[in-house]
Design a protein around this motif. Structure first.
Motif, PDB file in Angstrom:
ATOM      1  N   ARG A 189      -5.247  12.491   1.585  1.00  0.00           N
ATOM      2  CA  ARG A 189      -4.349  11.528   0.937  1.00  0.00           C
ATOM      3  C   ARG A 189      -5.124  10.594   0.021  1.00  0.00           C
ATOM      4  O   ARG A 189      -6.312  10.371   0.213  1.00  0.00           O
ATOM      5  N   LYS A 190      -4.412  10.026  -0.948  1.00  0.00           N
ATOM      6  CA  LYS A 190      -4.945   8.948  -1.777  1.00  0.00           C
ATOM      7  C   LYS A 190      -4.206   7.680  -1.406  1.00  0.00           C
ATOM      8  O   LYS A 190      -3.089   7.721  -0.891  1.00  0.00           O
ATOM      9  N   ARG A 191      -4.829   6.534  -1.687  1.00  0.00           N
ATOM     10  CA  ARG A 191      -4.223   5.224  -1.414  1.00  0.00           C
ATOM     11  C   ARG A 191      -4.158   4.431  -2.707  1.00  0.00           C
ATOM     12  O   ARG A 191      -5.017   4.583  -3.575  1.00  0.00           O
ATOM     13  N   MET A 192      -3.163   3.558  -2.797  1.00  0.00           N
ATOM     14  CA  MET A 192      -3.041   2.703  -3.980  1.00  0.00           C
ATOM     15  C   MET A 192      -2.329   1.403  -3.600  1.00  0.00           C
ATOM     16  O   MET A 192      -1.269   1.424  -2.988  1.00  0.00           O
ATOM     17  N   TRP A 193      -2.944   0.279  -3.988  1.00  0.00           N
ATOM     18  CA  TRP A 193      -2.291  -1.019  -3.863  1.00  0.00           C
ATOM     19  C   TRP A 193      -1.506  -1.258  -5.151  1.00  0.00           C
ATOM     20  O   TRP A 193      -2.004  -0.986  -6.246  1.00  0.00           O
ATOM     21  N   LEU A 218       0.832  -1.193   0.000  1.00  0.00           N
ATOM     22  CA  LEU A 218       0.000   0.000   0.000  1.00  0.00           C
ATOM     23  C   LEU A 218       0.872   1.251   0.000  1.00  0.00           C
ATOM     24  O   LEU A 218       1.739   1.406   0.860  1.00  0.00           O
ATOM     25  N   LEU A 219       0.633   2.121  -0.972  1.00  0.00           N
ATOM     26  CA  LEU A 219       1.261   3.441  -0.975  1.00  0.00           C
ATOM     27  C   LEU A 219       0.177   4.482  -0.721  1.00  0.00           C
ATOM     28  O   LEU A 219      -0.990   4.275  -1.065  1.00  0.00           O
ATOM     29  N   ILE A 220       0.591   5.592  -0.125  1.00  0.00           N
ATOM     30  CA  ILE A 220      -0.295   6.720   0.088  1.00  0.00           C
ATOM     31  C   ILE A 220       0.400   7.960  -0.471  1.00  0.00           C
ATOM     32  O   ILE A 220       1.613   7.949  -0.691  1.00  0.00           O
ATOM     33  N   THR A 221      -0.365   9.022  -0.675  1.00  0.00           N
ATOM     34  CA  THR A 221       0.273  10.260  -1.119  1.00  0.00           C
ATOM     35  C   THR A 221       0.626  11.118   0.080  1.00  0.00           C
ATOM     36  O   THR A 221      -0.042  11.074   1.119  1.00  0.00           O
ATOM     37  N   TRP A 243      -2.834   3.702  10.358  1.00  0.00           N
ATOM     38  CA  TRP A 243      -4.263   3.968  10.559  1.00  0.00           C
ATOM     39  C   TRP A 243      -4.592   5.426  10.236  1.00  0.00           C
ATOM     40  O   TRP A 243      -5.494   5.712   9.462  1.00  0.00           O
ATOM     41  N   GLU A 244      -3.845   6.356  10.840  1.00  0.00           N
ATOM     42  CA  GLU A 244      -4.156   7.775  10.667  1.00  0.00           C
ATOM     43  C   GLU A 244      -4.016   8.231   9.220  1.00  0.00           C
ATOM     44  O   GLU A 244      -4.843   8.981   8.707  1.00  0.00           O
ATOM     45  N   GLU A 245      -2.958   7.786   8.545  1.00  0.00           N
ATOM     46  CA  GLU A 245      -2.648   8.263   7.197  1.00  0.00           C
ATOM     47  C   GLU A 245      -3.302   7.451   6.090  1.00  0.00           C
ATOM     48  O   GLU A 245      -3.559   7.981   5.009  1.00  0.00           O
ATOM     49  N   GLY A 246      -3.546   6.158   6.346  1.00  0.00           N
ATOM     50  CA  GLY A 246      -4.072   5.301   5.290  1.00  0.00           C
ATOM     51  C   GLY A 246      -5.316   4.501   5.624  1.00  0.00           C
ATOM     52  O   GLY A 246      -5.803   3.753   4.791  1.00  0.00           O
ATOM     53  N   LYS A 256       1.972  15.475  -2.811  1.00  0.00           N
ATOM     54  CA  LYS A 256       1.226  14.350  -3.399  1.00  0.00           C
ATOM     55  C   LYS A 256       2.130  13.277  -3.991  1.00  0.00           C
ATOM     56  O   LYS A 256       1.728  12.527  -4.870  1.00  0.00           O
ATOM     57  N   ARG A 257       3.369  13.182  -3.503  1.00  0.00           N
ATOM     58  CA  ARG A 257       4.266  12.097  -3.910  1.00  0.00           C
ATOM     59  C   ARG A 257       3.776  10.790  -3.289  1.00  0.00           C
ATOM     60  O   ARG A 257       3.119  10.803  -2.251  1.00  0.00           O
ATOM     61  N   TRP A 258       4.128   9.674  -3.904  1.00  0.00           N
ATOM     62  CA  TRP A 258       3.795   8.363  -3.336  1.00  0.00           C
ATOM     63  C   TRP A 258       4.802   8.025  -2.253  1.00  0.00           C
ATOM     64  O   TRP A 258       6.008   8.055  -2.483  1.00  0.00           O
ATOM     65  N   ILE A 259       4.275   7.729  -1.067  1.00  0.00           N
ATOM     66  CA  ILE A 259       5.091   7.426   0.112  1.00  0.00           C
ATOM     67  C   ILE A 259       4.451   6.261   0.867  1.00  0.00           C
ATOM     68  O   ILE A 259       3.439   5.721   0.439  1.00  0.00           O
TER      69      ILE A 259
END
Length: 155
Positions: A120-124, A36-39, A68-71, A44-47
Protein backbone atom coordinates in the motif's frame (compact mmCIF):
# COMPACT_ATOMS: atom_id res chain seq x y z
CA UNK A 1 -7.88 -12.61 11.66
CA UNK A 2 -11.45 -13.71 12.28
CA UNK A 3 -14.18 -13.05 9.77
CA UNK A 4 -17.67 -12.16 10.69
CA UNK A 5 -20.60 -14.36 9.86
CA UNK A 6 -22.99 -12.47 7.60
CA UNK A 7 -25.90 -10.61 9.07
CA UNK A 8 -28.82 -12.58 7.72
CA UNK A 9 -31.14 -10.34 5.74
CA UNK A 10 -32.11 -12.83 3.03
CA UNK A 11 -32.11 -16.05 5.02
CA UNK A 12 -28.33 -16.58 4.88
CA UNK A 13 -27.67 -15.84 1.22
CA UNK A 14 -24.18 -15.30 -0.21
CA UNK A 15 -24.92 -11.61 -0.78
CA UNK A 16 -25.89 -10.84 2.84
CA UNK A 17 -24.55 -7.63 4.34
CA UNK A 18 -21.21 -7.71 6.20
CA UNK A 19 -20.09 -5.25 8.88
CA UNK A 20 -16.59 -3.77 8.94
CA UNK A 21 -14.85 -1.28 11.22
CA UNK A 22 -13.00 1.63 9.60
CA UNK A 23 -10.47 4.18 10.87
CA UNK A 24 -10.58 7.87 9.99
CA UNK A 25 -6.93 8.62 10.78
CA UNK A 26 -6.20 12.30 11.37
CA UNK A 27 -3.59 14.75 12.62
CA UNK A 28 -2.95 18.48 12.78
CA UNK A 29 0.07 19.85 10.94
CA UNK A 30 0.81 23.57 11.16
CA UNK A 31 -2.70 24.08 12.48
CA UNK A 32 -4.36 22.30 9.53
CA UNK A 33 -6.41 19.14 9.88
CA UNK A 34 -5.16 16.29 7.67
CA UNK A 35 -6.61 12.85 6.92
CA UNK A 36 -4.59 9.75 6.04
CA UNK A 37 -5.58 7.80 2.94
CA UNK A 38 -4.07 4.50 1.87
CA UNK A 39 -4.33 2.57 -1.37
CA UNK A 40 -6.24 -0.65 -1.71
CA UNK A 41 -4.08 -3.69 -2.42
CA UNK A 42 -5.76 -4.69 -5.67
CA UNK A 43 -6.99 -1.67 -7.61
CA UNK A 44 -4.80 0.92 -5.83
CA UNK A 45 -7.81 3.17 -5.19
CA UNK A 46 -7.57 5.65 -2.32
CA UNK A 47 -9.37 4.27 0.73
CA UNK A 48 -9.20 4.34 4.52
CA UNK A 49 -8.12 1.40 6.71
CA UNK A 50 -10.92 -1.01 7.52
CA UNK A 51 -11.52 -4.66 8.30
CA UNK A 52 -13.60 -7.34 9.91
CA UNK A 53 -14.60 -7.46 13.59
CA UNK A 54 -11.99 -9.05 15.84
CA UNK A 55 -12.83 -11.36 18.67
CA UNK A 56 -12.28 -9.73 22.06
CA UNK A 57 -11.84 -6.21 20.62
CA UNK A 58 -14.25 -3.29 20.58
CA UNK A 59 -15.17 -1.83 17.19
CA UNK A 60 -12.85 1.17 17.78
CA UNK A 61 -9.99 -1.13 18.83
CA UNK A 62 -10.56 -3.25 15.70
CA UNK A 63 -10.37 -0.10 13.55
CA UNK A 64 -7.09 0.85 15.25
CA UNK A 65 -5.60 -2.59 14.54
CA UNK A 66 -6.55 -2.21 10.86
CA UNK A 67 -4.97 1.28 10.79
CA UNK A 68 -1.73 -0.26 12.11
CA UNK A 69 -1.71 -3.26 9.76
CA UNK A 70 -2.69 -1.34 6.61
CA UNK A 71 -1.12 2.06 7.23
CA UNK A 72 1.44 1.76 10.02
CA UNK A 73 -0.60 4.09 12.23
CA UNK A 74 0.43 4.50 15.85
CA UNK A 75 -2.35 6.37 17.58
CA UNK A 76 -5.45 6.41 19.70
CA UNK A 77 -8.98 5.44 18.69
CA UNK A 78 -12.03 7.01 20.28
CA UNK A 79 -14.99 4.78 21.03
CA UNK A 80 -17.69 6.90 19.41
CA UNK A 81 -18.77 5.92 15.88
CA UNK A 82 -18.78 8.90 13.49
CA UNK A 83 -21.28 7.26 11.16
CA UNK A 84 -21.63 4.46 8.65
CA UNK A 85 -21.11 4.09 4.93
CA UNK A 86 -21.80 1.30 2.49
CA UNK A 87 -19.67 -0.12 -0.30
CA UNK A 88 -19.21 -3.29 -2.34
CA UNK A 89 -16.11 -5.26 -1.33
CA UNK A 90 -14.56 -7.17 -4.20
CA UNK A 91 -13.72 -10.70 -3.04
CA UNK A 92 -12.43 -13.81 -4.78
CA UNK A 93 -15.95 -15.21 -5.11
CA UNK A 94 -17.67 -11.97 -6.15
CA UNK A 95 -18.67 -8.76 -4.43
CA UNK A 96 -19.87 -8.55 -0.85
CA UNK A 97 -22.17 -5.76 0.31
CA UNK A 98 -20.53 -4.12 3.33
CA UNK A 99 -21.53 -1.53 5.89
CA UNK A 100 -18.51 0.13 7.53
CA UNK A 101 -18.70 1.84 10.91
CA UNK A 102 -16.24 4.75 11.04
CA UNK A 103 -14.13 5.56 14.12
CA UNK A 104 -11.74 8.51 14.56
CA UNK A 105 -8.08 7.67 15.16
CA UNK A 106 -5.74 10.45 16.29
CA UNK A 107 -2.36 9.64 14.75
CA UNK A 108 0.72 10.08 16.92
CA UNK A 109 3.18 8.63 14.37
CA UNK A 110 3.48 6.57 11.21
CA UNK A 111 5.76 3.54 11.45
CA UNK A 112 8.38 2.92 8.77
CA UNK A 113 7.74 -0.82 8.96
CA UNK A 114 4.25 -2.33 9.27
CA UNK A 115 2.53 -5.55 8.11
CA UNK A 116 1.24 -4.32 4.71
CA UNK A 117 4.04 -1.83 3.93
CA UNK A 118 4.98 -3.18 0.50
CA UNK A 119 1.34 -3.53 -0.56
CA UNK A 120 0.00 0.00 0.00
CA UNK A 121 0.88 3.67 -0.35
CA UNK A 122 -0.02 6.36 2.20
CA UNK A 123 -0.92 10.00 1.70
CA UNK A 124 -1.82 12.85 4.05
CA UNK A 125 -4.29 15.33 2.58
CA UNK A 126 -6.99 17.83 3.51
CA UNK A 127 -10.50 16.63 4.28
CA UNK A 128 -11.71 18.21 1.03
CA UNK A 129 -9.13 16.40 -1.10
CA UNK A 130 -9.69 13.10 0.73
CA UNK A 131 -13.44 13.41 0.15
CA UNK A 132 -12.79 13.87 -3.58
CA UNK A 133 -10.47 10.86 -3.79
CA UNK A 134 -12.58 8.19 -2.04
CA UNK A 135 -15.31 6.49 -4.07
CA UNK A 136 -18.07 5.96 -1.48
CA UNK A 137 -20.27 9.10 -1.36
CA UNK A 138 -21.29 8.52 2.28
CA UNK A 139 -17.64 8.15 3.30
CA UNK A 140 -16.77 11.35 1.42
CA UNK A 141 -19.45 13.22 3.38
CA UNK A 142 -18.22 11.81 6.72
CA UNK A 143 -14.64 12.84 5.91
CA UNK A 144 -15.65 16.32 4.73
CA UNK A 145 -17.79 16.91 7.85
CA UNK A 146 -15.29 15.50 10.37
CA UNK A 147 -14.27 17.88 13.15
CA UNK A 148 -12.32 16.43 16.09
CA UNK A 149 -13.02 19.55 18.21
CA UNK A 150 -16.76 18.87 18.21
CA UNK A 151 -16.30 15.21 19.07
CA UNK A 152 -16.95 14.04 15.52
CA UNK A 153 -18.98 15.71 12.81
CA UNK A 154 -19.69 19.35 12.05
CA UNK A 155 -23.32 18.66 11.12
Amino acid sequence: MTTQAPISLNGGQKDDLRIQFAALCWRRKRGKLQVLLITSRGSKRWIIPKGWPMEGKTPAASALVEAWEEGGVVGQARGQCLGVYSYAKVAADGTLPCLAMLYPVKVKALAKHFPEKGQRKRMWCSRRKAARLVEAPDLARLIRDFDPRSGGLTR
